[in-house]
Design a protein around this motif. Structure first.
Motif, short mmCIF file in Angstrom:
data_model
loop_
_atom_site.label_atom_id
_atom_site.label_comp_id
_atom_site.label_asym_id
_atom_site.label_seq_id
_atom_site.Cartn_x
_atom_site.Cartn_y
_atom_site.Cartn_z
N GLN A 85 -7.89 -2.13 -15.86
CA GLN A 85 -8.82 -1.95 -16.25
C GLN A 85 -9.11 -0.56 -17.10
OE1 GLN A 85 -12.05 -1.32 -12.80
NE2 GLN A 85 -12.86 -3.86 -13.35
N ASN A 86 -9.97 -0.45 -17.48
CA ASN A 86 -10.45 0.68 -18.80
C ASN A 86 -8.69 1.40 -19.19
OD1 ASN A 86 -12.82 -0.34 -18.47
ND2 ASN A 86 -13.30 1.14 -16.83
N GLY A 87 -8.03 1.21 -19.58
CA GLY A 87 -7.00 1.67 -20.13
C GLY A 87 -6.17 2.15 -18.57
N LEU A 88 -6.61 1.91 -17.58
CA LEU A 88 -6.03 2.63 -16.47
C LEU A 88 -4.66 1.15 -15.32
CD1 LEU A 88 -7.87 5.62 -14.83
CD2 LEU A 88 -6.10 5.48 -16.19
N LEU A 89 -3.50 1.25 -15.38
CA LEU A 89 -3.06 0.05 -14.12
C LEU A 89 -3.05 1.02 -13.01
CD1 LEU A 89 -1.74 -2.67 -13.71
CD2 LEU A 89 0.27 -0.33 -13.64
N SER A 90 -4.16 0.17 -11.95
CA SER A 90 -3.79 0.34 -10.62
C SER A 90 -2.66 -0.28 -9.40
CB SER A 90 -5.80 0.78 -10.35
OG SER A 90 -6.30 1.58 -11.10
N ILE A 91 -2.43 0.53 -9.58
CA ILE A 91 -1.14 -0.15 -8.34
C ILE A 91 -1.48 -0.30 -6.69
CG2 ILE A 91 0.72 -1.32 -7.67
CD1 ILE A 91 1.95 -0.35 -10.61
N ASP A 92 -2.12 -0.82 -5.29
CA ASP A 92 -2.70 -0.38 -4.59
C ASP A 92 -1.50 -0.87 -3.40
OD1 ASP A 92 -5.37 0.49 -5.27
OD2 ASP A 92 -5.66 -1.84 -4.91
N LEU A 93 -1.16 -0.43 -2.81
CA LEU A 93 -0.05 0.43 -1.67
C LEU A 93 -0.52 0.37 -0.88
CD1 LEU A 93 2.20 3.02 -3.39
CD2 LEU A 93 2.40 0.45 -3.84
N VAL A 94 0.32 -0.54 0.50
CA VAL A 94 -0.12 0.04 1.82
C VAL A 94 1.59 0.09 3.08
CG1 VAL A 94 -0.42 -2.71 2.50
CG2 VAL A 94 -1.84 -0.87 4.17
N ARG A 95 0.92 1.08 4.01
CA ARG A 95 1.81 1.26 5.07
C ARG A 95 1.33 0.07 6.64
NH1 ARG A 95 3.47 6.48 6.22
NH2 ARG A 95 1.37 6.80 7.05
N GLU A 96 2.74 -0.74 6.64
CA GLU A 96 2.04 -2.14 7.44
C GLU A 96 3.15 -1.71 8.67
OE1 GLU A 96 1.44 -5.48 5.91
OE2 GLU A 96 -0.31 -5.50 4.84
N ILE A 97 3.31 -0.97 9.93
CA ILE A 97 4.51 -0.80 10.74
C ILE A 97 4.21 -2.05 11.06
CG2 ILE A 97 5.23 0.22 12.15
CD1 ILE A 97 3.85 3.33 10.79
#
Length: 157
Positions: free
Chosen positions: A114-126
């Motif tokens: 979006q708007n020239g930014l690639l955002s990657i969401d990460l989550v730690r699931e123990i």
């Protein structure tokens, strides 16, 4: 000035930390690679993170995000456009590749451009089996066994 570290003495005196030293060596080697395009890593919660990469001029089909065994790879290769009409070309469109070593149990939750930014969401699931759990301490069971043993000893005498 690039400084390189020799981890061999640490390999000789530690057991089970091989992966940590390999990560340090890989991170040291990766620094020689270009840091273009710029990126941010933000902690968005207790167990969530976001990597934002400035990919101005790249379309969704020009980008590739892959995750395999704790390694997140983001690469981009722009489709060649005709050079007609450019007097100055300041927006870089050269190919790139960023590699991110992720900790154990960190998963990619999604990616958004979006708007020239690639955002990657990460989550730690123990996993539940690895989470700390409370162990109940029982005092009555042990004292009852001792009391029964004393009573039986007195009856035998």
């Amino acid at each position: 000035m690039a400084t390189s570290y020799d981890y061999a003495p640490l390999f000789r005196s530690t057991v089970g930390f091989d992966r940590v030293f390999n990560l340090l060596e890989n991170a040291q080697r990766a620094r020689s690679i270009s840091d273009w395009p710029p990126y941010d890593i933000v902690k968005t919660g207790d167990d969530s993170y976001r990597i934002s990469i400035a990919v101005a001029g790249f379309a969704q089909e020009d980008l590739d995000v892959t995750f395999q065994s704790n390694l997140l790879t983001v690469s981009g290769k722009k489709q060649e456009a005709a050079n007609d009409g450019y007097l100055h070309r300041g927006i870089a469109g050269r190919p790139f590749e960023h590699r991110f070593e992720l900790a154990d149990h960190v998963q990619v939750n999604g990616a958004d451009l979006q708007n020239g930014l690639l955002s990657i969401d990460l989550v730690r699931e123990i996993p539940e089996a690895l989470k700390p759990r409370k162990i109940d301490i029982q005092t009555n069971a042990l004292s009852q066994k001792v009391a029964l043993a004393q009573i039986e000893a007195q009856k035998a005498a």
